[in-house]
Enzyme design. Structure first.
Site, PDB file in Angstrom:
ATOM      1  N   GLU A  97      39.208  31.067  43.476  1.00 22.10           N
ATOM      2  CA  GLU A  97      37.865  30.854  44.050  1.00 22.10           C
ATOM      3  C   GLU A  97      37.053  29.824  43.288  1.00 22.10           C
ATOM      4  OE1 GLU A  97      37.544  34.660  41.474  1.00 22.10           O
ATOM      5  OE2 GLU A  97      38.992  33.739  42.833  1.00 22.10           O
ATOM      6  N   CYS A 108      43.561  38.523  40.172  1.00 21.75           N
ATOM      7  CA  CYS A 108      43.500  38.967  38.777  1.00 21.75           C
ATOM      8  C   CYS A 108      43.787  40.474  38.671  1.00 21.75           C
ATOM      9  CB  CYS A 108      42.146  38.584  38.172  1.00 21.75           C
ATOM     10  SG  CYS A 108      42.091  38.687  36.375  1.00 21.75           S
ATOM     11  N   HIS A 157      42.223  32.776  39.213  1.00 20.02           N
ATOM     12  CA  HIS A 157      41.032  32.884  40.065  1.00 20.02           C
ATOM     13  C   HIS A 157      40.891  31.619  40.914  1.00 20.02           C
ATOM     14  CE1 HIS A 157      39.070  36.512  38.296  1.00 20.02           C
ATOM     15  NE2 HIS A 157      39.816  36.184  37.246  1.00 20.02           N
TER      16      HIS A 157
END
Length: 576
Positions: free
Chosen positions: A535, A404, A533
């Site tokens: 994750e 990001c 993102h």
């Protein structure tokens, strides 16, 4: 539908989320379809406007919901996809009730906490419990059979009272055989006496009972294992059998928790309380999976050192999913993760002048790392430190992953040093708006007057422009991937051509072709940055490809993995 309410006593932050997730994992191992709800008794509508120092990271769901980080635990442990409504806040409930009152839905009645707020809570829980969280192999929606509800905060907190009262009523609404209360409490061990003290737990359970909820199981949290004497004492004074007292002490990894709970009869207790038909042999496969995972995690010996350069490093929960993703990838590569947090501002020249010791320590830590990660964030503080770290990683050929804001800083760094645009910057940082090279700009739909829910949120498509991409290979050579986003700024399309001519390759973009999603550099071991993102979708045995690439490159295993000469240590999580 079976409901399991998880409450907390004595103090907050004792691991209710991990306990709730572990219960769900065990029940899912019993071939039951499980969903989860997290209740946060704050007045905010959602977690989106929180500083990471308040409640840790903001977790983002597929539908764009900005929720509490515990929903990340639920998704990772249960391997399901939750919805924004799976996170209930006081703000959401009151907003809904007030909107109904304004429409006249209550027909002129006085709107009160009881019954209107408590009814709204019960209705919300019952509605969300039936939302599908996964699909069958045939693509059909699977309706949950068990709903785990975690009540945030601590029993006795004034802001949580309406929710406790709602569940006091709810247990009769759904019938007692369909409702179970699990109370998680702390048993401290003062150094002055050296023995475990049960009085706080007794007081907490007494408070809970006084509010109309009787725990069917008490999970005791402690730093060290508690003795059978302590367990029996809690049983006697808290009006539960000894088998209903589950003791979970601090362990090396959360993967031990489902195993410890299973060994202490949690499945049998829940089966008895909720009248669940569970053959004794069914959970064995899931328990074996968690046991093997915990054992592997404990016995890792070779290390890989990753430096995380961020601006919220004083609270590790600010990067909870990032840390989990790195651990998932490290475990798959059979390496022990050594994660070092570096405060981005400590890498800046201003720190060199004001605190040279801190400055040199930060740079020493960075230089000793095997790989560098620059995660997301907001605001100008620490931005120059992130850019400096990226410049070092790029020029020193050190594996790098930007997430990001990390991608945006990588573009700024490249523009300044390769295109010689010294005033290249993001409009987020350029408060005076005097740059001629805004290489990162506000998205057109960004509403600067309203912070809540105005970002580009949720699952979006990213299309690879070329097959010559390291990240595309890590994703299994897929042309289109879907990942979750949370950002207000993007790479300025006007400068993409200039950047690419100098060697920065935008290998992925959104389905409009205007938003740059992935950058890579050639002639570098691993220089990758993504606007999304990844994750948020990483799982214990399905590590996120960008993070996996970073760990592989940091261990000098990336090329051999892409060539098929190195195999990951993984299990088929979907078939457990």
């Amino acid at each position: 539908m079976k409901y399991i309410l998880v409450t907390g006593g004595v103090i907050s932050g004792i691991g209710k989320g991990v306990i709730a997730s572990s219960i769900g994992a065990l029940l899912k191992g019993c071939n039951l379809n499980v969903t989860a709800i997290k209740i946060d008794p704050y007045i905010n509508i959602d977690a989106g406007t929180f500083s990471p120092y308040e409640h840790g990271e903001v977790f983002v769901l597929n539908d764009g919901g900005e929720v509490d980080l515990d929903l990340g635990n639920y998704e990772r442990f249960l391997n399901v996809t939750l919805h924004a409504d799976n996170n209930i806040t006081t703000g959401k409930i009151y907003q809904q009730v007030i909107e109904k009152e304004r429409r006249g839905d209550y027909l002129g009645k006085t709107v009160q906490v009881v019954p209107h707020i408590t009814n709204a809570i019960q209705d919300w829980v019952e509605r969300v419990a039936y939302l599908p969280v996964e699909e069958s192999e045939e693509g059909e929606s699977i309706v949950p059979q068990v709903c785990i509800v975690e009540l945030g905060g601590t029993i006795g907190d004034i802001e949580g009272m309406p929710f406790v009262e709602a569940f006091r009523q709810f247990q009769f609404r759904v019938k007692k055989e369909n409702f179970c209360c699990v109370h998680v409490s702390l048993v401290p061990q003062p150094k002055s006496t050296g023995e475990h003290k049960t009085k706080p737990t007794q007081a907490s359970v007494r408070e809970l009972r006084g509010l109309g909820l009787a725990p069917d199981m008490i999970v005791v949290r402690s730093e060290q294992p508690v003795s059978h004497t302590v367990k029996d004492k809690i049983s006697m004074f808290c009006h539960v059998s000894s088998e209903q007292v589950i003791c979970i002490h601090d362990v090396r990894s959360i993967y031990h928790v489902p195993v410890a709970m299973y060994e202490q009869g949690v499945v049998e207790n829940l089966a008895k309380t909720l009248s669940l038909n569970i053959p004794n042999s069914v959970p064995n496969k899931m328990v074996s999976f968690w046991s093997d995972l915990a054992l592997r995690f404990d016995n890792l010996s070779q290390e890989v050192t990753i430096s995380l350069v961020g601006k919220y490093t004083r609270l590790e929960d600010s990067y909870a999913s990032v840390e989990k993703s790195l651990k998932h990838s490290s475990l798959a590569v059979n390496r022990k993760l050594k994660l070092r947090y570096i405060e981005a501002i400590d890498l800046e020249h201003s720190t060199q002048e004001s605190n040279p010791v801190k400055y040199y320590e930060a740079w020493k830590t960075l230089c000793e790392s095997d790989g560098v990660l620059v995660p997301g964030g907001f605001g100008v503080r620490g931005a120059e430190g992130k850019i400096a770290a990226i410049h070092w990683a790029r020029t020193m050929k050190k594996p790098f992953l930007g997430i990001c804001l990390g991608l945006q800083c990588a573009v700024i760094e490249f523009a300044r040093n390769e295109l010689k645009w010294n005033d290249a910057i993001s409009t987020e940082f350029d408060l005076q708006q005097n740059t001629s090279k805004p290489v990162v700009i506000d998205m057109p739909e960004h509403n600067p007057t309203n912070k809540g829910g105005t970002m580009r949120l949720g699952k979006r498509k990213t299309i690879f422009k070329t097959s010559e991409s390291i990240l595309r290979k890590l994703y299994g050579n897929k042309e289109i991937i879907e990942e979750r986003h949370r950002h207000r700024y993007e790479v300025n399309p006007s400068f993409v051509k200039d950047l690419e001519e100098k060697g920065m390759k935008f290998v992925g973009h959104d389905d409009s072709g205007q938003r740059m999603e992935i950058i890579e550099l050639k002639d570098h071991p691993y220089f990758v940055a993504v606007q999304y993102h990844p994750e948020y979708t990483s799982r214990p045995l399905k590590p996120s490809p960008p993070y996996l690439g970073l760990i592989l490159a940091s261990c000098n295993k990336l090329d051999s993995y892409l060539n098929g000469d190195f195999k990951l240590h993984l299990t088929d999580f979907d078939n457990l």
